[in-house]
Design a protein around this motif. Structure first.
Motif, PDB file in Angstrom:
ATOM      1  N   PRO A  24       0.834  -1.215   0.000  1.00 53.29           N
ATOM      2  CA  PRO A  24       0.000   0.000   0.000  1.00 53.29           C
ATOM      3  C   PRO A  24       0.865   1.260   0.000  1.00 53.29           C
ATOM      4  CG  PRO A  24       0.019  -1.009   2.177  1.00 53.29           C
ATOM      5  CD  PRO A  24       0.757  -1.960   1.284  1.00 53.29           C
ATOM      6  N   LEU A  25       0.646   2.109  -0.992  1.00 54.83           N
ATOM      7  CA  LEU A  25       1.375   3.363  -1.120  1.00 54.83           C
ATOM      8  C   LEU A  25       0.391   4.521  -1.007  1.00 54.83           C
ATOM      9  CD1 LEU A  25       3.709   2.426  -4.135  1.00 54.83           C
ATOM     10  CD2 LEU A  25       4.136   2.121  -1.678  1.00 54.83           C
ATOM     11  N   GLU A  26       0.874   5.641  -0.545  1.00 58.06           N
ATOM     12  CA  GLU A  26       0.004   6.784  -0.239  1.00 58.06           C
ATOM     13  C   GLU A  26      -0.661   7.352  -1.498  1.00 58.06           C
ATOM     14  OE1 GLU A  26       0.249  11.145   1.999  1.00 58.06           O
ATOM     15  OE2 GLU A  26       2.083  10.076   1.440  1.00 58.06           O
ATOM     16  N   GLY A  80      -4.974   2.991   5.064  1.00 57.05           N
ATOM     17  CA  GLY A  80      -4.415   1.654   5.189  1.00 57.05           C
ATOM     18  C   GLY A  80      -3.310   1.626   6.224  1.00 57.05           C
ATOM     19  N   ARG A  81      -3.347   0.630   7.102  1.00 58.53           N
ATOM     20  CA  ARG A  81      -2.254   0.468   8.053  1.00 58.53           C
ATOM     21  C   ARG A  81      -1.008   0.027   7.305  1.00 58.53           C
ATOM     22  NH1 ARG A  81      -3.564  -3.894  11.737  1.00 58.53           N
ATOM     23  NH2 ARG A  81      -5.015  -4.602  10.133  1.00 58.53           N
ATOM     24  N   HIS A  82       0.134   0.426   7.829  1.00 58.71           N
ATOM     25  CA  HIS A  82       1.428   0.071   7.256  1.00 58.71           C
ATOM     26  C   HIS A  82       1.579   0.574   5.820  1.00 58.71           C
ATOM     27  CE1 HIS A  82       2.271  -2.314  10.788  1.00 58.71           C
ATOM     28  NE2 HIS A  82       1.091  -2.907  10.654  1.00 58.71           N
ATOM     29  N   MET A  83       0.937   1.701   5.538  1.00 54.09           N
ATOM     30  CA  MET A  83       1.077   2.327   4.230  1.00 54.09           C
ATOM     31  C   MET A  83       2.381   3.112   4.165  1.00 54.09           C
ATOM     32  SD  MET A  83      -1.410   5.183   2.514  1.00 54.09           S
ATOM     33  CE  MET A  83      -2.701   3.988   2.149  1.00 54.09           C
ATOM     34  N   TYR A  88      -0.363  -0.822  -4.441  1.00 57.29           N
ATOM     35  CA  TYR A  88      -1.789  -0.731  -4.169  1.00 57.29           C
ATOM     36  C   TYR A  88      -2.081   0.749  -3.915  1.00 57.29           C
ATOM     37  CZ  TYR A  88      -6.281  -1.061  -1.823  1.00 57.29           C
ATOM     38  OH  TYR A  88      -7.591  -0.872  -1.463  1.00 57.29           O
ATOM     39  N   MET A  89      -2.852   1.364  -4.806  1.00 54.01           N
ATOM     40  CA  MET A  89      -3.053   2.819  -4.822  1.00 54.01           C
ATOM     41  C   MET A  89      -1.696   3.499  -5.040  1.00 54.01           C
ATOM     42  SD  MET A  89      -5.956   3.331  -1.846  1.00 54.01           S
ATOM     43  CE  MET A  89      -4.838   2.939  -0.513  1.00 54.01           C
ATOM     44  N   GLY A  90      -1.430   4.631  -4.372  1.00 52.74           N
ATOM     45  CA  GLY A  90      -0.085   5.187  -4.402  1.00 52.74           C
ATOM     46  C   GLY A  90       0.181   6.329  -5.344  1.00 52.74           C
ATOM     47  N   ALA A  91      -0.841   7.040  -5.818  1.00 49.34           N
ATOM     48  CA  ALA A  91      -0.596   8.123  -6.773  1.00 49.34           C
ATOM     49  C   ALA A  91       0.342   9.187  -6.196  1.00 49.34           C
ATOM     50  CB  ALA A  91      -1.920   8.763  -7.205  1.00 49.34           C
ATOM     51  N   ARG A  92       0.190   9.524  -4.917  1.00 47.75           N
ATOM     52  CA  ARG A  92       1.081  10.519  -4.310  1.00 47.75           C
ATOM     53  C   ARG A  92       2.491   9.957  -4.150  1.00 47.75           C
ATOM     54  NH1 ARG A  92       0.434  15.089  -1.152  1.00 47.75           N
ATOM     55  NH2 ARG A  92      -1.812  14.739  -0.951  1.00 47.75           N
ATOM     56  N   PHE A  93       2.598   8.757  -3.651  1.00 51.31           N
ATOM     57  CA  PHE A  93       3.914   8.170  -3.384  1.00 51.31           C
ATOM     58  C   PHE A  93       4.681   7.930  -4.689  1.00 51.31           C
ATOM     59  CE2 PHE A  93       7.071   5.013  -2.356  1.00 51.31           C
ATOM     60  CZ  PHE A  93       7.434   5.284  -1.048  1.00 51.31           C
ATOM     61  N   LEU A  99      12.409   3.438  -2.307  1.00 51.21           N
ATOM     62  CA  LEU A  99      11.751   2.151  -2.506  1.00 51.21           C
ATOM     63  C   LEU A  99      12.517   1.293  -3.511  1.00 51.21           C
ATOM     64  CD1 LEU A  99       9.407   0.123  -2.312  1.00 51.21           C
ATOM     65  CD2 LEU A  99       8.177   1.523  -3.992  1.00 51.21           C
ATOM     66  N   MET A 100      12.887   1.878  -4.641  1.00 46.72           N
ATOM     67  CA  MET A 100      13.551   1.111  -5.687  1.00 46.72           C
ATOM     68  C   MET A 100      14.938   0.630  -5.259  1.00 46.72           C
ATOM     69  SD  MET A 100      11.519   0.646  -8.180  1.00 46.72           S
ATOM     70  CE  MET A 100      10.005   1.307  -8.902  1.00 46.72           C
TER      71      MET A 100
END
Length: 377
Positions: free
Chosen positions: A210-212, A222-225, A255-260, A270-271
């Motif tokens: 899960p990404l922000e 989401g927890r642990h996002m 999962y989601m994550g447009a901002r991140f 992350l990469m």
């Protein structure tokens, strides 16, 4: 007066000419003997071979001149034989050795597909995390599902959200063919059991992280996002918590994550972690602002991007329209990737479509087969 008997009435052998018989072999006898000797000799040669007759073996040949190391290809990953050129050995100037490896010999045994390779696991406070082994071998390579390596039209489908619904997860694993890649949600239930079931059934699997998103009006959706503006240490702790939920996966998908995914610093962090751990990244295609491809290329991470989300509209006809579009993309460009969720309508539609698409000359492949891998020879 005795009746005259015809030849058919005479007992066999009576009136046969007397005297020694000619026992010299004829040409037919000689030919049959030679054939028998040839068959016996061939059978003996096969039985005494050092290796079984049909077992593929590495091929080594000499080239007259030393060749430079091959450049890394940016083409989609396939199962064609890999060729390694070794530098000339001392005392053998002007020669190099070419070693051809059969790709079917690489990767994890199907009998052990549900078990993590201990050399590719790092035990941490967050659980077992994927890691390269001492030789640099990656989970991305070891847990990838094999495919034909053919250069025809190819489609990969990823179905995510497994582990959230127990019934939905069971039905997805049961109904979908093994060529379909499955992605598990880290907040799901009984993940280890479902992962093992999916791997036994032949599926390649990935982990959803899960990404922000931009719209987080629910206050922490989401927890642990992973959050774009969080300190690096916090981002890595949340990432490690997610990565430790299951094993045996080739990479992660957002999962989601447009901002991140639109934040360069966050994606670089992350990469870099994915590169060190030997994992791939799949962009699910939900954000046009994603920097994932650019940052994956910069950090040397295997990367793939979905061409479309197949179940944005949750009806069978709409999903089939998206799958038809994927077929057109694959025929035009060689390959295409679609992503969807483990909804009943999605699973049923994809399962029925998969049974027919092969008849139209399309090969279904795992996501790893279409990833752009910077480390591939």
């Amino acid at each position: 007066m005795q009746p005259v008997r015809s030849d058919i009435d005479r007992p066999l052998g009576r009136n046969a000419p007397q005297g020694p018989r000619d026992r010299r072999p004829g040409w037919r006898d000689i030919l049959l003997t030679l054939c028998a000797v040839a068959v016996f000799a061939a059978s003996g040669a096969i039985a005494l071979r050092e290796r079984p007759y049909r077992q593929p073996v590495p091929v080594a040949v000499s080239e007259p001149h030393a060749a430079p190391q091959p450049e890394r290809s940016s083409a989609p990953r396939d199962a064609t034989p890999s060729i390694t050129r070794l530098n000339p050995a001392a005392g053998s100037p002007g020669e190099s050795v070419v070693i051809v490896r059969d790709p079917s010999a690489l990767g994890q045994s199907t009998l052990l597909a549900h078990l993590p390779d201990p050399e590719l696991v790092e035990e941490t406070e967050f659980g077992p995390l994927p890691v390269r082994d001492a030789a640099g071998r990656r989970p991305f390579d070891h847990y990838a599902r094999p495919w034909s390596g053919a250069r025809g039209a190819r489609i990969a489908i990823l179905i995510g959200g497994l582990g959230i619904s127990q019934t939905g997860t069971q039905e997805a694993i049961r109904k979908l063919p093994p060529e379909i890649t499955l992605a598990f949600a880290p907040l799901g239930n009984s993940l280890t059991r479902w992962m093992q079931t999916a791997r036994r059934e032949g599926h390649e699997i990935m982990l959803q992280v899960p990404l922000e998103p931009f719209d987080d009006s629910a206050g922490g959706s989401g927890r642990h996002m992973l959050r774009a503006e969080a300190p690096a240490g916090e981002v890595l702790r949340e990432l490690h918590w997610n990565l430790g939920r299951i094993t045996n996966y080739t990479g992660v998908v957002n999962y989601m994550g447009a901002r991140f995914t639109g934040d360069e610093g966050a994606m670089a962090l992350l990469m870099e972690e994915l590169r060190q751990r030997g994992l791939a990244y799949l962009d699910d295609g939900t954000s046009a602002r994603s920097l994932a491809e650019e940052m994956a290329r910069e950090k040397g991470v295997p990367f793939a991007a979905a061409d479309t989300v197949i179940d944005g509209e949750r009806t069978r006809d709409a999903i089939l329209d998206k799958l038809d579009a994927l077929e057109r993309t694959a025929r035009a460009g060689g390959f295409a990737i679609g992503s969807g969720s483990a909804l009943d309508v999605t699973v049923d539609t994809v399962a029925a479509w998969a049974a027919e698409v092969r008849k139209r000359g399309i090969e279904l492949v795992p996501v790893s087969a279409l990833a752009d891998d910077p480390e591939e020879d």
